[in-house]
Write a protein that holds these residues in place. Structure first.
Motif, short mmCIF file in Angstrom:
data_model
loop_
_atom_site.label_atom_id
_atom_site.label_comp_id
_atom_site.label_asym_id
_atom_site.label_seq_id
_atom_site.Cartn_x
_atom_site.Cartn_y
_atom_site.Cartn_z
N GLY A 31 0.27 -1.27 0.10
CA GLY A 31 -0.10 0.20 0.09
C GLY A 31 1.03 1.15 0.25
O GLY A 31 0.69 2.35 0.27
N SER A 32 2.30 0.82 -0.33
CA SER A 32 3.29 2.54 -0.67
C SER A 32 3.24 2.50 -2.14
O SER A 32 3.69 1.26 -2.23
CB SER A 32 3.42 2.62 0.66
N ILE A 33 4.30 3.24 -2.30
CA ILE A 33 5.31 3.81 -3.40
C ILE A 33 6.42 4.22 -3.68
O ILE A 33 6.33 5.55 -1.80
CB ILE A 33 4.35 4.76 -3.88
N THR A 34 7.23 3.76 -3.30
CA THR A 34 8.93 3.98 -3.47
C THR A 34 9.71 4.33 -4.64
O THR A 34 9.73 3.29 -5.87
CB THR A 34 9.66 3.06 -2.53
N ALA A 35 9.41 5.76 -5.10
CA ALA A 35 10.22 5.61 -6.01
C ALA A 35 12.02 5.91 -5.95
O ALA A 35 12.83 6.19 -4.65
CB ALA A 35 9.76 6.80 -6.18
N VAL A 36 12.39 4.70 -6.67
CA VAL A 36 14.16 5.21 -6.69
C VAL A 36 14.51 6.58 -8.25
O VAL A 36 14.31 5.72 -9.43
CB VAL A 36 14.81 3.74 -6.95
N GLN A 177 -0.55 11.13 -16.71
CA GLN A 177 -1.25 11.42 -15.71
C GLN A 177 -2.65 10.37 -14.76
O GLN A 177 -2.34 9.83 -14.64
CB GLN A 177 -2.69 12.52 -16.03
N GLN A 178 -2.58 9.40 -16.76
CA GLN A 178 -3.39 8.08 -16.95
C GLN A 178 -3.20 7.42 -16.06
O GLN A 178 -3.67 6.42 -15.17
CB GLN A 178 -4.07 7.38 -18.33
N VAL A 179 -1.24 6.55 -16.40
CA VAL A 179 -0.64 6.18 -15.55
C VAL A 179 -0.58 5.80 -14.11
O VAL A 179 -0.93 4.72 -13.44
CB VAL A 179 0.33 5.59 -16.68
N LEU A 180 -0.35 7.08 -14.12
CA LEU A 180 0.00 7.74 -12.30
C LEU A 180 -1.06 7.38 -11.65
O LEU A 180 -1.78 7.11 -10.71
CB LEU A 180 0.09 8.97 -12.48
N VAL A 203 6.90 13.04 -12.06
CA VAL A 203 6.60 11.36 -11.56
C VAL A 203 6.22 11.44 -10.46
O VAL A 203 6.03 11.16 -9.31
CB VAL A 203 6.80 10.40 -12.93
N VAL A 204 7.73 11.26 -9.72
CA VAL A 204 7.84 11.57 -8.36
C VAL A 204 6.83 12.02 -6.52
O VAL A 204 6.88 11.42 -6.10
CB VAL A 204 9.69 11.71 -7.15
N ARG A 205 7.15 13.56 -7.85
CA ARG A 205 6.39 14.23 -7.08
C ARG A 205 4.55 13.65 -6.63
O ARG A 205 3.88 13.84 -5.75
CB ARG A 205 6.31 15.44 -7.36
N HIS A 206 4.69 13.50 -7.75
CA HIS A 206 2.88 13.00 -7.88
C HIS A 206 2.09 12.25 -7.25
O HIS A 206 1.39 11.93 -6.64
CB HIS A 206 2.80 13.04 -9.75
N VAL A 207 3.44 11.25 -7.06
CA VAL A 207 2.96 9.76 -6.38
C VAL A 207 3.56 9.21 -4.95
O VAL A 207 2.64 7.80 -4.67
CB VAL A 207 2.06 8.35 -7.51
N ALA A 208 5.00 9.51 -5.29
CA ALA A 208 5.93 8.79 -4.29
C ALA A 208 5.04 9.40 -3.32
O ALA A 208 5.23 10.15 -2.75
CB ALA A 208 6.43 9.05 -4.12
N ASP A 209 5.27 7.54 -1.90
CA ASP A 209 4.59 7.70 -0.92
C ASP A 209 7.07 8.52 -0.48
O ASP A 209 6.84 9.26 0.95
CB ASP A 209 4.90 7.04 0.24
#
Ligand SMILES: Nc1ncnc2c1ncn2[C@@H]1O[C@H](COP(=O)(O)OP(=O)(O)OP(=O)(O)O)[C@@H](O)[C@H]1O
Length: 334
Positions: A31-36, A177-180, A203-209
């Motif tokens: 339930g979380s998104i980590t961006a690398v 946007q649709q993919v995110l 992209v990172v700013r938009h979805v990453a926790d």
């Protein structure tokens, strides 16, 4: 939950050994998104290949929900690999198969019976918003639609981890946007752990926790998105939300960078400094964006009429963290 423990990867070549990953530790909760993120050559693709078990790490472990996948091989590895769904930059769909057939492929390989396959494919098509394109061929879809088919296919075997390797690179803003939006819904509705390998800071700013900054095969910085953005010493934070500020105008004593720490920040905080405390504020630059976890913001202001400590304290009580950037004179008029 996925846990990567002390992961090393090297390659041996005629020129000698190349150490690419030098002890990666990273956990991603369900339930979380980590961006690398990280510069070219940092080891992002190598990490991606190790996580998706396309390449065997030289040492270290990858555990999914406590199960170590790195010491498996053959049939057992193939079975456990189902826990990991992968989407790449190029969705790699088979051109001669319809959308529905592409999505059904992993199920067919597993020997799922026809009726079950048909209903599962319909369910997946609905989830990615492409029910009406079941009989289209990949060549008849937009890049964003193809990527969503790729996501549906990656979800077919009900993975617990979704690994996205530059899956939005090259997409136009609307498709991105649709993919995110889809990835966000998979995090929330299905409770997937998602690892997003990307060079796109928007992209990172938009979805990453959480964000891990990879550099030279090591994790140079790791933290919650909000914390990195608020930390004036964080290199990753300043790349995530760059601050272009005007010079301090005449008549102001000093400038400050102000970061939003939580979602309780009053959007009218600048005018409140004036109205409630008689402090003059000049807006010098900044970005403020809505984020699923609260407002993300970094703003530069010029201040006159109060000591920095006093302003810092007031702002802290409103959920804002202030750092003095520039003093123009020794004595600050109060
Ligand atoms: N098979 C290999 N043999 C030798 N060296 C390799 C191999 N694969 C990768 N490397 C080296 O490992 C380093 C990291 O490469 P990797 O592709 O993982 O970086 P990256 O962060 O994904 O870069 P980019 O953003 O440019 O794709 C590079 O110096 C690369 O030359």
């Amino acid at each position: 939950m996925i846990e990567i423990e002390n992961l090393h990867k090297h390659y041996d070549s005629a020129q000698g050994r190349v150490e690419v990953l030098k002890g990666i530790n990273l956990s991603v909760e369900s339930g979380s998104i980590t961006a690398v993120v990280g510069p070219s050559g940092a080891g992002k693709s190598t990490l991606s290949h190790c996580i998706s078990l396309l390449e065997k790490p030289s040492s270290g472990q990858i555990l999914i929900d406590g199960k170590n996948l790195t010491n498996l091989s053959g049939k057992k590895l193939r079975a456990e690999r189902r826990a990991i769904g992968t989407i790449f930059q190029n969705s790699a769909l088979l051109r001669r198969m319809t959308v529905a057939e592409n999505i059904a492929l992993p199920l067919r390989n597993l020997g799922v019976v026809h009726e079950e396959m048909t209903s599962r494919v319909a369910e997946l098509l609905e989830r990615v918003g492409l029910l009406d394109r079941a009989n289209s061929y990949p060549g008849q879809l937009s890049g964003g639609q193809r990527q969503r088919v790729g996501i549906a296919r990656a979800l077919a075997l009900r993975p617990r981890l979704l690994l996205s390797d530059e899956s939005t690179s090259g997409l136009d803003p609307e498709s991105t946007q649709q993919v995110l939006t889809l990835l966000e819904s998979l995090r929330t509705d299905l409770g997937l752990a998602i690892i997003l390998i990307t060079h796109e800071m928007d992209v990172v700013r938009h979805v990453a926790d959480n964000v891990a900054q990879l550099d030279g095969g090591r994790i140079a910085e790791y933290g919650k998105l909000h914390e990195l953005v608020a930390n004036p010493n964080s290199e990753a934070g300043s790349k995530l939300l760059p601050l272009r500020a005007e010079a301090l105008p005449a008549g102001f004593s000093y400038s400050m960078t102000v970061a939003y720490l939580n979602d309780r920040v009053d959007p009218a905080w600048i005018s409140r400094l004036g109205i409630e405390h008689g402090i003059r504020v000049a807006l010098l630059g900044g970005s403020v964006e809505a984020h699923h976890d609260g407002t993300l913001g970094r703003v530069s202001i010029g201040v006159d009429g109060a000591l920095p400590e006093q302003v810092t304290q007031i702002l802290a009580s409103w959920g804002l963290q202030a750092t003095v950037e520039e003093h123009v004179r020794e004595e600050v008029g109060v």
